[in-house]
Write an enzyme that holds these catalytic residues in place. Structure first.
Site, PDB file in Angstrom:
ATOM      1  N   LYS A  15       0.843  -1.216   0.000  1.00 18.66           N
ATOM      2  CA  LYS A  15       0.000   0.000   0.000  1.00 18.66           C
ATOM      3  C   LYS A  15       0.872   1.257   0.000  1.00 18.66           C
ATOM      4  CE  LYS A  15      -1.794   1.643   4.028  1.00 18.66           C
ATOM      5  NZ  LYS A  15      -1.497   3.067   4.220  1.00 18.66           N
ATOM      6  N   ASN A  16       1.872   1.277   0.877  1.00 16.86           N
ATOM      7  CA  ASN A  16       2.663   2.503   1.029  1.00 16.86           C
ATOM      8  C   ASN A  16       3.638   2.749  -0.116  1.00 16.86           C
ATOM      9  OD1 ASN A  16       1.278   3.062   3.319  1.00 16.86           O
ATOM     10  ND2 ASN A  16       2.965   2.645   4.741  1.00 16.86           N
TER      11      ASN A  16
ATOM     12  N   CYS B 270      -4.850  13.051  13.347  1.00 15.62           N
ATOM     13  CA  CYS B 270      -5.471  11.756  13.138  1.00 15.62           C
ATOM     14  C   CYS B 270      -5.302  10.947  14.406  1.00 15.62           C
ATOM     15  CB  CYS B 270      -4.915  11.045  11.912  1.00 15.62           C
ATOM     16  SG  CYS B 270      -3.403  10.179  12.197  1.00 15.62           S
TER      17      CYS B 270
ATOM     18  N   ARG C 123       0.567  14.598  13.413  1.00 17.16           N
ATOM     19  CA  ARG C 123       1.017  14.379  12.027  1.00 17.16           C
ATOM     20  C   ARG C 123       0.990  15.633  11.137  1.00 17.16           C
ATOM     21  NH1 ARG C 123      -1.019   8.553  10.044  1.00 17.16           N
ATOM     22  NH2 ARG C 123       0.861   8.711   8.801  1.00 17.16           N
TER      23      ARG C 123
ATOM     24  N   ASP D  99       4.811   0.713  12.109  1.00 10.43           N
ATOM     25  CA  ASP D  99       3.638   0.013  11.574  1.00 10.43           C
ATOM     26  C   ASP D  99       3.567  -1.453  12.017  1.00 10.43           C
ATOM     27  OD1 ASP D  99       2.757   2.290  10.390  1.00 10.43           O
ATOM     28  OD2 ASP D  99       3.252   1.729   8.330  1.00 10.43           O
TER      29      ASP D  99
ATOM     30  N   ARG E 113      -8.678  -0.638   4.632  1.00 13.65           N
ATOM     31  CA  ARG E 113      -7.828   0.395   4.021  1.00 13.65           C
ATOM     32  C   ARG E 113      -6.467  -0.169   3.651  1.00 13.65           C
ATOM     33  NH1 ARG E 113      -6.487   4.585   7.813  1.00 13.65           N
ATOM     34  NH2 ARG E 113      -5.014   4.868   6.119  1.00 13.65           N
TER      35      ARG E 113
HETATM   36  C1  UD1 Z   1       4.385   6.969   6.533  1.00 11.74           C
HETATM   37  C2  UD1 Z   1       3.538   5.749   6.300  1.00 11.74           C
HETATM   38  C3  UD1 Z   1       2.954   5.246   7.620  1.00 11.74           C
HETATM   39  C4  UD1 Z   1       4.063   5.045   8.644  1.00 11.74           C
HETATM   40  C5  UD1 Z   1       4.933   6.289   8.759  1.00 11.74           C
HETATM   41  C6  UD1 Z   1       6.152   6.104   9.638  1.00 11.74           C
HETATM   42  C7  UD1 Z   1       2.692   6.065   4.054  1.00 11.74           C
HETATM   43  C8  UD1 Z   1       1.533   6.371   3.178  1.00 11.74           C
HETATM   44  N1  UD1 Z   1       2.472   6.097   5.368  1.00 11.74           N
HETATM   45  O1  UD1 Z   1       3.522   7.981   7.065  1.00 11.74           O
HETATM   46  O2  UD1 Z   1       2.295   4.000   7.371  1.00 11.74           O
HETATM   47  O3  UD1 Z   1       3.475   4.777   9.911  1.00 11.74           O
HETATM   48  O4  UD1 Z   1       5.414   6.685   7.460  1.00 11.74           O
HETATM   49  O5  UD1 Z   1       6.948   5.067   9.167  1.00 11.74           O
HETATM   50  O6  UD1 Z   1       3.782   5.779   3.584  1.00 11.74           O
HETATM   51  N2  UD1 Z   1       6.486  14.836  10.706  1.00 11.74           N
HETATM   52  C9  UD1 Z   1       6.612  16.186  10.965  1.00 11.74           C
HETATM   53  N3  UD1 Z   1       6.423  17.059   9.935  1.00 11.74           N
HETATM   54  C10 UD1 Z   1       6.126  16.649   8.668  1.00 11.74           C
HETATM   55  C11 UD1 Z   1       6.023  15.268   8.415  1.00 11.74           C
HETATM   56  C12 UD1 Z   1       6.212  14.384   9.455  1.00 11.74           C
HETATM   57  O7  UD1 Z   1       6.858  16.587  12.103  1.00 11.74           O
HETATM   58  O8  UD1 Z   1       5.978  17.499   7.786  1.00 11.74           O
HETATM   59  C13 UD1 Z   1       6.676  13.854  11.808  1.00 11.74           C
HETATM   60  C14 UD1 Z   1       5.413  13.042  12.091  1.00 11.74           C
HETATM   61  O9  UD1 Z   1       4.524  13.715  12.960  1.00 11.74           O
HETATM   62  C15 UD1 Z   1       5.985  11.785  12.711  1.00 11.74           C
HETATM   63  C16 UD1 Z   1       7.319  11.614  11.964  1.00 11.74           C
HETATM   64  O10 UD1 Z   1       7.608  12.881  11.379  1.00 11.74           O
HETATM   65  O11 UD1 Z   1       6.238  11.981  14.081  1.00 11.74           O
HETATM   66  C17 UD1 Z   1       7.297  10.577  10.877  1.00 11.74           C
HETATM   67  O12 UD1 Z   1       6.176  10.772  10.055  1.00 11.74           O
HETATM   68  P1  UD1 Z   1       6.190  10.443   8.495  1.00 11.74           P
HETATM   69  O13 UD1 Z   1       7.358   9.573   8.163  1.00 11.74           O
HETATM   70  O14 UD1 Z   1       6.016  11.698   7.719  1.00 11.74           O
HETATM   71  O15 UD1 Z   1       4.871   9.573   8.358  1.00 11.74           O
HETATM   72  P2  UD1 Z   1       3.995   9.489   7.049  1.00 11.74           P
HETATM   73  O16 UD1 Z   1       4.858   9.735   5.869  1.00 11.74           O
HETATM   74  O17 UD1 Z   1       2.768  10.331   7.228  1.00 11.74           O
END
Ligand code: UD1
Length: 416
Positions: free
Chosen positions: A22-23, A116, A121, A304, A396
Site C-alpha cells: 500500500k505505502n 489523526c 502528524r 507500523d 484500508r
Molecule cells: C508513513 C507511512 C505510515 C508510517 C509512517 C512512519 C505512508 C503512506 N504512510 O507515514 O504507514 O506509519 O510513514 O513510518 O507511507 N512529521 C513532521 N512534519 C512533517 C512530516 C512528518 O513533524 O511534515 C513527523 C510526524 O509527525 C511523525 C514523523 O515525522 O512523528 C514521521 O512521520 P512520516 O514519516 O512523515 O509519516 P507518514 O509519511 O505520514
C-alpha cells in the site's frame, strides 16, 4: 457497520501470497501526475486507500483503468490540481499529490490533513521543502495553496525523518530546474520503489535507500511500466499472527531483505525462520517469548509493526517493553487488548507488557489500521469469540484479510 468475528485457538498453517505494498502503491500512483504519458502498474493491491487515491487522481484529470492488480494511469492533462478536504481527511497520503502537482501544473490546492488517531502528524516539512524550491505557499481556509512557475533545485534538510515528506519532495524535484539534495531523507524501501518507478519514467535520481538523495531535474518525464514491491507490513503481520498462534506458515511473493529487524525479533521470540528468493517460512513451537521493541525510522523496527508485536507480547512468556518513538499517540490498541485480559501498563511512549497465559475473547473496537491488525492477532489467540467493530480501517490496508486468514485455518468471518 461491518464487523469481524473470530473464534480463537486455531494455529495458522499453510501458504499465503503477499500483496503489493500500500505505502509504495499510493506515492507511485501520484507519480502519474508528473507525465502526460501512461504509467502501467502491476501488483497493485485492491484496497480502500488505493480506490480513494484513484478517485482523487481521476478528479484531477488522470484517466485510470483497473483490471485486477493491473492499473493504468494516464496523466494526459491535469485540469483540476486540487485535493479536497473530504478525501484528504479519509486518507492522509492524499498530501502526496502536492509535490507532483506544483512540479507539473505549477499550482496546487490541497487540504491540510489535520490530526489523526495516532498523533498530530503535521506536513510542515513538505511545505518548507517546496518553499525552499521556490514555491509560494499560503494556508487559507484549511487549504495549502502552492504556486511556482518552475521549481528550482535546492538543498533540503529534514529535521525529522519523514517518509511521505521525502517522497513528495523527491517527486517535485524530478521536474525542477537544477539539482535537489534531500538530507536526512527517509530510507524506507517504499521510497526506493518510488525512485525506481520515477527512474523508469526518465527521472535522474541517486542515493535513494540512503539518507541523502540527489535529484537532477529533467525537462519532462515519460510513461513507464512498474511492478509494485511486496507489502512488508502485511508480511510481518501474517508472520506475527502465525508466531502468536504457535503455527507454521509460508509467505510467497514477499522479500526477506526488507524485513530484517522484524524477522530478528520473531527469532528472538522463538520462531524458526528460513527465507529464499520470494518466500519466507516461519515455524513456531509452543508459546512465544517476550521481546522488547523500539520503533524508529527504517532500517530500525517499523512503527507500523508495533501494535502487532504488542499482541504477541500480550500472550508471550515473560515481560517486554514496547517503546514508540515516531507517533505520540499510537497505543490506542492497548485499552482494547486489556478487554481481552492483556496486562499492559502505559507510561508516556512506553508500554510494559506482562505476558498472560491466555486471553479471553470479547467485543473490541478498531481505532486505526495497524491497531486493527493487532486486534485480529489477539482474537486469533484468544479463547472463544472476539468481535472487532469498525473494520473499515482494516480494509484500508489489508487485501482480502479474512479470505487469506481462512485459507490458513483461522475461524474468521465478516458480519454485515
Ligand atoms: C508513513 C507511512 C505510515 C508510517 C509512517 C512512519 C505512508 C503512506 N504512510 O507515514 O504507514 O506509519 O510513514 O513510518 O507511507 N512529521 C513532521 N512534519 C512533517 C512530516 C512528518 O513533524 O511534515 C513527523 C510526524 O509527525 C511523525 C514523523 O515525522 O512523528 C514521521 O512521520 P512520516 O514519516 O512523515 O509519516 P507518514 O509519511 O505520514
Amino acid at each position: 457497520m461491518q464487523k469481524l468475528s473470530i473464534q480463537g485457538g486455531a494455529p495458522l498453517r499453510g501458504e499465503v501470497r503477499i500483496s503489493g505494498a500500500k505505502n509504495a502503491a499510493l506515492p507511485i500512483m501520484c507519480a502519474s501526475l508528473l507525465a502526460a504519458d501512461t504509467l502501467q502498474l502491476s501488483n497493485v493491491p485492491e484496497l480502500h486507500d488505493v480506490a480513494t487515491m484513484r478517485k482523487l487522481l481521476e478528479q484531477m484529470g488522470v484517466k485510470a483503468c483497473v483490471r485486477g492488480s493491473e492499473m493504468t494511469l494516464h496523466g494526459g492533462q491535469v485540469d483540476k490540481p486540487e485535493a479536497p478536504y473530504d478525501m484528504v481527511k479519509t486518507m492522509r497520503a492524499s498530501v502526496l499529490v502536492l509535490g507532483p502537482l506544483v512540479a507539473r501544473a505549477g499550482c496546487a490546492r490541497v487540504s491540510l490533513p489535520g490530526g489523526c488517531a495516532i498523533g498530530s502528524r503535521p506536513v510542515d516539512l513538505h511545505i518548507k521543502g517546496l518553499q525552499a524550491m521556490g514555491a509560494t505557499i499560503s494556508i487559507e481556509h484549511g487549504y495549502i495553496h502552492a504556486q511556482a512557475k518552475k521549481l528550482k533545485g535546492a538543498r533540503i534538510f529534514f529535521g525529522t525523518v519523514s517518509v511521505t515528506g521525502t517522497e513528495n519532495l523527491m517527486m517535485a524535484a524530478t521536474l525542477a530546474d537544477g539539482v535537489t539534495v534531500l538530507e536526512n531523507a527517509a530510507r524506507e524501501p517504499e521510497v526506493v520503489d518510488l525512485a525506481n518507478c520515477l527512474r523508469a519514467m526518465g527521472a535522474n535520481i541517486s542515493g535513494d535507500g540512503t539518507d541523502t538523495i540527489t535529484v537532477a531535474g529533467v525537462e519532462e518525464l515519460h510513461g513507464a511500466a512498474h511492478r509494485i514491491m511486496p507489502d512488508r507490513i502485511e508480511s510481518g503481520t501474517f508472520l506475527v499472527a502465525a508466531a502468536a498462534t504457535g503455527g507454521g506458515i509460508t509467505l510467497t511473493g514477499t522479500r526477506a531483505d526488507i524485513l530484517e529487524t522484524v524477522l530478528e525479533k520473531l527469532c528472538e521470540a522463538g520462531a524458526k525462520i528460513s527465507a529464499n528468493a520470494d518466500r519466507i517460512h516461519l515455524e513456531m513451537n509452543g508459546r512465544p517469548k517476550s521481546v522488547n521493541v523500539r520503533t524508529a525510522p527504517y532500517p530500525a523496527f517499523p512503527t507500523d509493526m508495533q501494535a502487532q508485536f504488542m499482541a504477541l507480547n500480550a500472550v508471550a512468556d515473560g515481560s517486554a517493553m514496547v517503546v514508540e518513538t515516531i507517533f505520540e499517540n499510537r497505543f490506542m490498541h492497548v485499552q482494547e487488548l486489556r478487554r481481552l485480559g492483556a496486562q499492559i501498563a502505559v507510561e508516556g511512549n512506553t508500554c510494559m507488557v506482562r505476558g498472560a497465559d491466555h486471553l479471553d475473547g470479547a467485543a473490541v473496537m478498531a481505532t486505526d489500521l495497524r491497531a486493527s491488525a493487532c486486534l485480529v492477532i489477539a482474537g486469533l489467540v484468544a479463547r472463544g469469540e472476539t468481535v472487532i467493530d469498525r473494520i473499515y480501517h482494516l480494509d484500508r490496508g489489508y487485501e482480502h484479510i479474512e479470505a487469506k486468514l481462512s485459507q490458513l485455518g483461522a475461524n474468521i468471518r465478516r458480519l454485515k
